[in-house]
Design a protein around this motif. Sequence first.
Motif, PDB file in Angstrom:
ATOM      1  N   GLN A   1       0.821  -1.217   0.000  1.00 49.27           N
ATOM      2  CA  GLN A   1       0.000   0.000   0.000  1.00 49.27           C
ATOM      3  C   GLN A   1       0.855   1.267   0.000  1.00 49.27           C
ATOM      4  OE1 GLN A   1      -3.569   0.485  -0.118  1.00 49.27           O
ATOM      5  NE2 GLN A   1      -3.137  -1.522  -1.023  1.00 49.27           N
ATOM      6  N   TYR A   2       2.117   1.113   0.245  1.00 51.20           N
ATOM      7  CA  TYR A   2       3.023   2.259   0.188  1.00 51.20           C
ATOM      8  C   TYR A   2       3.583   2.473  -1.219  1.00 51.20           C
ATOM      9  CZ  TYR A   2       2.923   1.772   5.271  1.00 51.20           C
ATOM     10  OH  TYR A   2       2.530   1.677   6.588  1.00 51.20           O
ATOM     11  N   TYR A   3       3.321   1.521  -2.117  1.00 51.21           N
ATOM     12  CA  TYR A   3       3.778   1.682  -3.499  1.00 51.21           C
ATOM     13  C   TYR A   3       2.592   1.773  -4.456  1.00 51.21           C
ATOM     14  CZ  TYR A   3       6.765   1.349  -7.575  1.00 51.21           C
ATOM     15  OH  TYR A   3       7.413   1.633  -8.757  1.00 51.21           O
ATOM     16  N   TRP A   4       1.752   0.745  -4.481  1.00 50.03           N
ATOM     17  CA  TRP A   4       0.472   0.827  -5.197  1.00 50.03           C
ATOM     18  C   TRP A   4      -0.620   0.999  -4.141  1.00 50.03           C
ATOM     19  CZ3 TRP A   4      -0.021  -3.386  -9.612  1.00 50.03           C
ATOM     20  CH2 TRP A   4       0.663  -2.936 -10.757  1.00 50.03           C
ATOM     21  N   TRP A   5      -1.030   2.214  -3.963  1.00 49.40           N
ATOM     22  CA  TRP A   5      -2.013   2.605  -2.949  1.00 49.40           C
ATOM     23  C   TRP A   5      -3.413   2.383  -3.517  1.00 49.40           C
ATOM     24  CZ3 TRP A   5      -2.576   8.466  -1.407  1.00 49.40           C
ATOM     25  CH2 TRP A   5      -3.435   8.584  -0.305  1.00 49.40           C
ATOM     26  N   ASP A   6      -4.282   1.652  -2.797  1.00 48.89           N
ATOM     27  CA  ASP A   6      -5.622   1.349  -3.304  1.00 48.89           C
ATOM     28  C   ASP A   6      -6.481   2.591  -3.523  1.00 48.89           C
ATOM     29  OD1 ASP A   6      -5.171  -1.337  -3.467  1.00 48.89           O
ATOM     30  OD2 ASP A   6      -6.193  -1.870  -1.602  1.00 48.89           O
ATOM     31  N   TYR A   7      -6.105   3.680  -2.921  1.00 50.25           N
ATOM     32  CA  TYR A   7      -6.857   4.923  -3.113  1.00 50.25           C
ATOM     33  C   TYR A   7      -6.772   5.408  -4.558  1.00 50.25           C
ATOM     34  CZ  TYR A   7      -8.285   9.801  -2.328  1.00 50.25           C
ATOM     35  OH  TYR A   7      -8.913  11.022  -2.381  1.00 50.25           O
ATOM     36  N   ARG A   8      -5.716   5.013  -5.254  1.00 56.06           N
ATOM     37  CA  ARG A   8      -5.507   5.415  -6.642  1.00 56.06           C
ATOM     38  C   ARG A   8      -5.542   4.191  -7.556  1.00 56.06           C
ATOM     39  NH1 ARG A   8      -6.124  10.917  -6.888  1.00 56.06           N
ATOM     40  NH2 ARG A   8      -4.873  11.960  -5.283  1.00 56.06           N
ATOM     41  N   SER A   9      -5.757   4.424  -8.838  1.00 59.27           N
ATOM     42  CA  SER A   9      -5.660   3.340  -9.819  1.00 59.27           C
ATOM     43  C   SER A   9      -4.181   2.997 -10.034  1.00 59.27           C
ATOM     44  CB  SER A   9      -6.294   3.753 -11.143  1.00 59.27           C
ATOM     45  OG  SER A   9      -5.576   4.842 -11.719  1.00 59.27           O
ATOM     46  N   THR A  10      -3.943   1.883 -10.702  1.00 59.78           N
ATOM     47  CA  THR A  10      -2.569   1.454 -10.966  1.00 59.78           C
ATOM     48  C   THR A  10      -2.346   1.393 -12.472  1.00 59.78           C
ATOM     49  OG1 THR A  10      -3.328  -0.832 -10.699  1.00 59.78           O
ATOM     50  CG2 THR A  10      -2.295   0.197  -8.804  1.00 59.78           C
ATOM     51  N   PRO A  11      -2.106   2.527 -13.112  1.00 59.89           N
ATOM     52  CA  PRO A  11      -2.038   2.564 -14.570  1.00 59.89           C
ATOM     53  C   PRO A  11      -0.766   1.969 -15.163  1.00 59.89           C
ATOM     54  CG  PRO A  11      -1.573   4.725 -13.658  1.00 59.89           C
ATOM     55  CD  PRO A  11      -1.986   3.869 -12.515  1.00 59.89           C
ATOM     56  N   ASP A  12       0.326   1.893 -14.378  1.00 58.01           N
ATOM     57  CA  ASP A  12       1.576   1.398 -14.944  1.00 58.01           C
ATOM     58  C   ASP A  12       2.464   0.879 -13.821  1.00 58.01           C
ATOM     59  OD1 ASP A  12       3.039   3.681 -13.848  1.00 58.01           O
ATOM     60  OD2 ASP A  12       2.155   4.853 -15.472  1.00 58.01           O
ATOM     61  N   ARG A  13       3.722   0.595 -14.157  1.00 59.26           N
ATOM     62  CA  ARG A  13       4.659  -0.046 -13.225  1.00 59.26           C
ATOM     63  C   ARG A  13       5.116   0.859 -12.093  1.00 59.26           C
ATOM     64  NH1 ARG A  13       9.323  -1.245 -17.455  1.00 59.26           N
ATOM     65  NH2 ARG A  13       7.450  -1.439 -18.746  1.00 59.26           N
ATOM     66  N   ASN A  14       4.908   2.142 -12.241  1.00 56.56           N
ATOM     67  CA  ASN A  14       5.441   3.105 -11.276  1.00 56.56           C
ATOM     68  C   ASN A  14       4.573   3.214 -10.030  1.00 56.56           C
ATOM     69  OD1 ASN A  14       7.726   4.302 -12.925  1.00 56.56           O
ATOM     70  ND2 ASN A  14       5.997   4.639 -14.316  1.00 56.56           N
ATOM     71  N   VAL A  15       5.131   3.867  -9.009  1.00 58.71           N
ATOM     72  CA  VAL A  15       4.328   4.222  -7.843  1.00 58.71           C
ATOM     73  C   VAL A  15       3.090   4.962  -8.337  1.00 58.71           C
ATOM     74  CG1 VAL A  15       5.659   6.351  -7.506  1.00 58.71           C
ATOM     75  CG2 VAL A  15       4.384   5.383  -5.603  1.00 58.71           C
ATOM     76  N   ASN A  16       1.906   4.712  -7.763  1.00 53.60           N
ATOM     77  CA  ASN A  16       0.673   5.209  -8.361  1.00 53.60           C
ATOM     78  C   ASN A  16       0.139   6.479  -7.687  1.00 53.60           C
ATOM     79  OD1 ASN A  16      -0.288   4.014  -5.987  1.00 53.60           O
ATOM     80  ND2 ASN A  16      -2.206   3.346  -6.934  1.00 53.60           N
ATOM     81  N   TYR A  17       0.992   7.176  -6.991  1.00 51.14           N
ATOM     82  CA  TYR A  17       0.608   8.473  -6.432  1.00 51.14           C
ATOM     83  C   TYR A  17       1.785   9.424  -6.593  1.00 51.14           C
ATOM     84  CZ  TYR A  17       3.263   6.593  -2.463  1.00 51.14           C
ATOM     85  OH  TYR A  17       4.257   6.037  -1.685  1.00 51.14           O
TER      86      TYR A  17
END
Length: 479
Positions: free
Chosen positions: A185-201
Amino acid sequence: MSQRFNWLLVIALVITFQANAQNTLHPTSSEYEYPTDPKVAEKLEQWRDQKFGILIHWGIYAVPGIVESWSINNEVWINRKDTTQSYEDYKKWYFGLSEKFNPQGFDPDQWADAADKAGMKYVVFTTKHHDGFNMFDTQFTDYKISNGPFASNPKADVAKYVFDAFRKKDMMIGAYYSKPDWHSQYYWWDYRSTPDRNVNYDIRKNPWRWNQYVQFTHNQLNEITSNYGNIDILWLDGGWVRPKSTINDEVLSWGAPIPDFDQEINMPKVAETVRANQEGILIVDRTVHGPFENYRTPEQGIPAEMSSDPWESCITLGGAWGYVPNDKFKPSRKVIHLLIEIVAKGGNLLLGVGPTADGIFLPEQVSRLEEIGQWLEVNGAGIYDTRAIENFQDGKLYFTQGKAKEMYALMPLAENEKLEETISWTLNPPKKGSKIRILGENNSLNWKTVDGKIVVSLPKNLQDKLSNTSAIVLTYVSE
């Protein structure tokens, strides 16, 4: 999810990933920095002597037999067979594979024995891939092999038993670790979508969350280098997690999205921590050139030219890094030819072999490795402990040089290729009066110089005897 969907998914992903290969042949650059720490430099030269290692990708992706991690990435090049399933549902299914991963046949001694018989000298094992599933008993997340159906198994702390098995074979030990973690949750946070390989916020707007991720990463790397015995190599993957200032043409060539901020995990602090735990440990911060990339790692291919800088080609035995059903494995002859070219150009070969979901190597994998080892048992002097030379190739022949300045001429042979009566070359001529022989054979060969060309005669009995070998290696003293 139906079994029919699973198999369709397997087929689709295998085809897709073999075709795309994730732009894996990363170009190298001239920005290599040789380590200044004497202990690291000493370890690096030890590693360069080994020449041949095994890279083991093993995780929840072995359960359905699909390509590791990448199918949960939502970049445009990712194709999934079932177009009716939502991306979020697919991620839930993928992450839920942890509840089915119960490798009761897990046999690290089988792996180590097969690698040893192959003539391999070091191992790199995936402690965690991009999907965030941990193959060691980390205390900083429950998403790990030791917290699912395999938890009650005496070997639940998988990495420990893998490393122990390979240490018993006197191999150097490498820990693969993914800098990105798509489960965290510190890299792909569920609050945001995950459009690509990068951190999503946006890290600039959420510094606390990113700092938590950095600390999480440091904590895990401290665990790996503190709790698992002697570790020689920390092999860090996920090169898009890097300072923005290090993005160059090489990174741009991948075609991956690049955020407008740093994804910095404080590599100086990482190095300080792991080297306090493991004196002289090699750090391979892949593609992030500088003091924390102790050797380069071109993937699924071989650079066109020789390099005196340390490097390693990581190449799969089959078509995928991990286990997929009905994978097609390279013939041992092909792997031997790759090894010869790589070593002659100054590199090591790290061969990817993926265990099944039950935790074993397939018979086909074992037999390929054994065949490679049979060749190295005879010809290993031309491979191990050698270094590349400027004139590394002359026609069909590749050349390496031993530490006593002895020369090796390595000649790959195609299947059913017949040896001719003579072998000839121009570069790297032998010293006048020196003896030339073929490794594995006791008798010296007749040779002469004709118009500046070295011409070596092969007796008929040797032509016949060596007609089925993958390559022959001649040794001599050069001028």
